[in-house]
Design an enzyme around this catalytic site. Sequence first.
Site, PDB file in Angstrom:
ATOM      1  N   GLU A 150       0.857  -1.265   0.016  1.00 52.53           N
ATOM      2  CA  GLU A 150       0.004  -0.113   0.043  1.00 52.53           C
ATOM      3  C   GLU A 150       0.742   1.231   0.053  1.00 52.53           C
ATOM      4  OE1 GLU A 150      -4.003  -1.384   2.437  1.00 52.53           O
ATOM      5  OE2 GLU A 150      -2.147  -1.151   3.610  1.00 52.53           O
ATOM      6  N   CYS A 153       3.337   8.692   1.059  1.00 51.79           N
ATOM      7  CA  CYS A 153       4.006   7.720   2.021  1.00 51.79           C
ATOM      8  C   CYS A 153       4.136   6.249   1.186  1.00 51.79           C
ATOM      9  CB  CYS A 153       3.008   7.494   2.946  1.00 51.79           C
ATOM     10  SG  CYS A 153       3.636   6.174   4.398  1.00 51.79           S
ATOM     11  N   CYS A 159       6.344  -6.885   6.948  1.00 55.46           N
ATOM     12  CA  CYS A 159       7.472  -6.355   7.899  1.00 55.46           C
ATOM     13  C   CYS A 159       7.899  -7.367   8.695  1.00 55.46           C
ATOM     14  CB  CYS A 159       6.962  -5.078   8.538  1.00 55.46           C
ATOM     15  SG  CYS A 159       8.224  -4.389   9.576  1.00 55.46           S
ATOM     16  N   CYS A 191       6.329  -5.256  15.419  1.00 56.78           N
ATOM     17  CA  CYS A 191       5.941  -4.329  16.683  1.00 56.78           C
ATOM     18  C   CYS A 191       4.260  -4.491  16.979  1.00 56.78           C
ATOM     19  CB  CYS A 191       6.033  -2.886  16.361  1.00 56.78           C
ATOM     20  SG  CYS A 191       7.859  -2.454  15.873  1.00 56.78           S
ATOM     21  N   CYS A 228       1.395  -2.269  15.486  1.00 60.43           N
ATOM     22  CA  CYS A 228       1.472  -1.891  14.082  1.00 60.43           C
ATOM     23  C   CYS A 228       0.818  -2.884  13.303  1.00 60.43           C
ATOM     24  CB  CYS A 228       2.887  -1.559  13.550  1.00 60.43           C
ATOM     25  SG  CYS A 228       3.134  -1.407  11.985  1.00 60.43           S
ATOM     26  N   CYS A 243      -0.534   6.170  10.209  1.00 60.53           N
ATOM     27  CA  CYS A 243       0.643   5.604  10.632  1.00 60.53           C
ATOM     28  C   CYS A 243       0.338   4.402  11.546  1.00 60.53           C
ATOM     29  CB  CYS A 243       1.317   6.515  11.483  1.00 60.53           C
ATOM     30  SG  CYS A 243       1.993   8.055  10.734  1.00 60.53           S
TER      31      CYS A 243
END
Length: 420
Positions: A133, A146, A153, A157, A160, A388
Amino acid sequence: MTSPSSAAPGGNPDLSREAVPGQAIALAPGQLQLRPTRRGKPPAHLADLTLAERVEAVKEMGLPGFRAKQLSVHYFEHFTTDPEDLTDIPKDLRERLVERFFPTLLEPVSRQSADHGATQKFLWKLFDGSLVESVLMRYSDRVTLCISSEAGCGMNCPFCATGQMGLTRNLSAAEILEQVRVANRLLASGELPGGPGRVSNIVFMGMGEPLANYRPVATTCKRLNAPAPEGFGIGARHITVSTVGLAPAVRKLIKEEIPVTLAVSLHAPDDELRNELVPINTRFDVDEILDAAFEYFEATGRRVSIEYALIRDINDQAHRAQLLADRLIAHGGAHWIHVNPIPLNPVKGSKWTASDPRDEKRFVEILRENGISATIRDTRGSDIDGACGQLAAEVIETDEHRADREARVARVEAVASQAE
């Protein structure tokens, strides 16, 4: 395992996958995933090459070298790969050149709009079916894109959404740059709300840990900054690379003199809490990443951004604000950083949420009382999961993963609740 030559100061291996080319990287303990589950390479593309390499590639096809500049102008200035637009190239050559230099890297899956059209979230399918994305944000004085550097990933975390996906694979430089070209094409054509425009700012804050995909990201930064037709001609100060703390890779940026703006996603000032919130901290702790960040400031003269997601009752206490100020100042004073506290954008299925506005206000006040510049980050596109920490093209949570996540949440809360 990595060789001693690949180790960072203090004996930590370089986790950016570039320590020793062709040599395996040591996996970090716990939940970190640094090996992609897919390793297929996307088709070779013009954007992967320097202008000189493009000239050589064109000559290898038996064509004059100046065709490389023509193709580069179309890509980096006109933002097009359509054969019908290549009017300065003979018609009988266009399809051949497009097939060689402009293979399809991104296929649109969906586009969502928020903030009265000022925010656009794009979902792309890559050549192997991976999903990534990117988010376009229009402001009165700039257009920020962005971009994603990995599919998924491996940093895991727990607050996230992308971190819950695991790492599918790294993106090539051209796959990253295509996100920029397509956005520019849509802006230039007036297809997006707000009229014609152009991307002015790039932030590597989409899916993935940029510095874990070091070489393609470094190449992308050079191509973004290079003047047309070598690249897009975006000023280095308008290109921000974010990292959760890969200190050796930050030092490689210094060595290679890639003078982008550096952003460190810190999220906790104490190692005990950060080990749980940002697992890479078990390899590169707060002191090490702040040391590397200050070295970056000294080498480039560019103030480092400290990103800090404020999570209610987890990391937003007054004593942690003071500890954050103390640790930043201890690493070079108050002048070398700018802190961006970010109200947490909740992830679906998570019990964590944004801080109470009063706690948020006090957190910022404490930083400013210590002479540290701090600004609450504007959150865009939260209603379309475009803000975010919310980007997650596809997450399938197993019972095992859910149990692990819930156990980690419990550990975080236990650490966070300990007395000052």
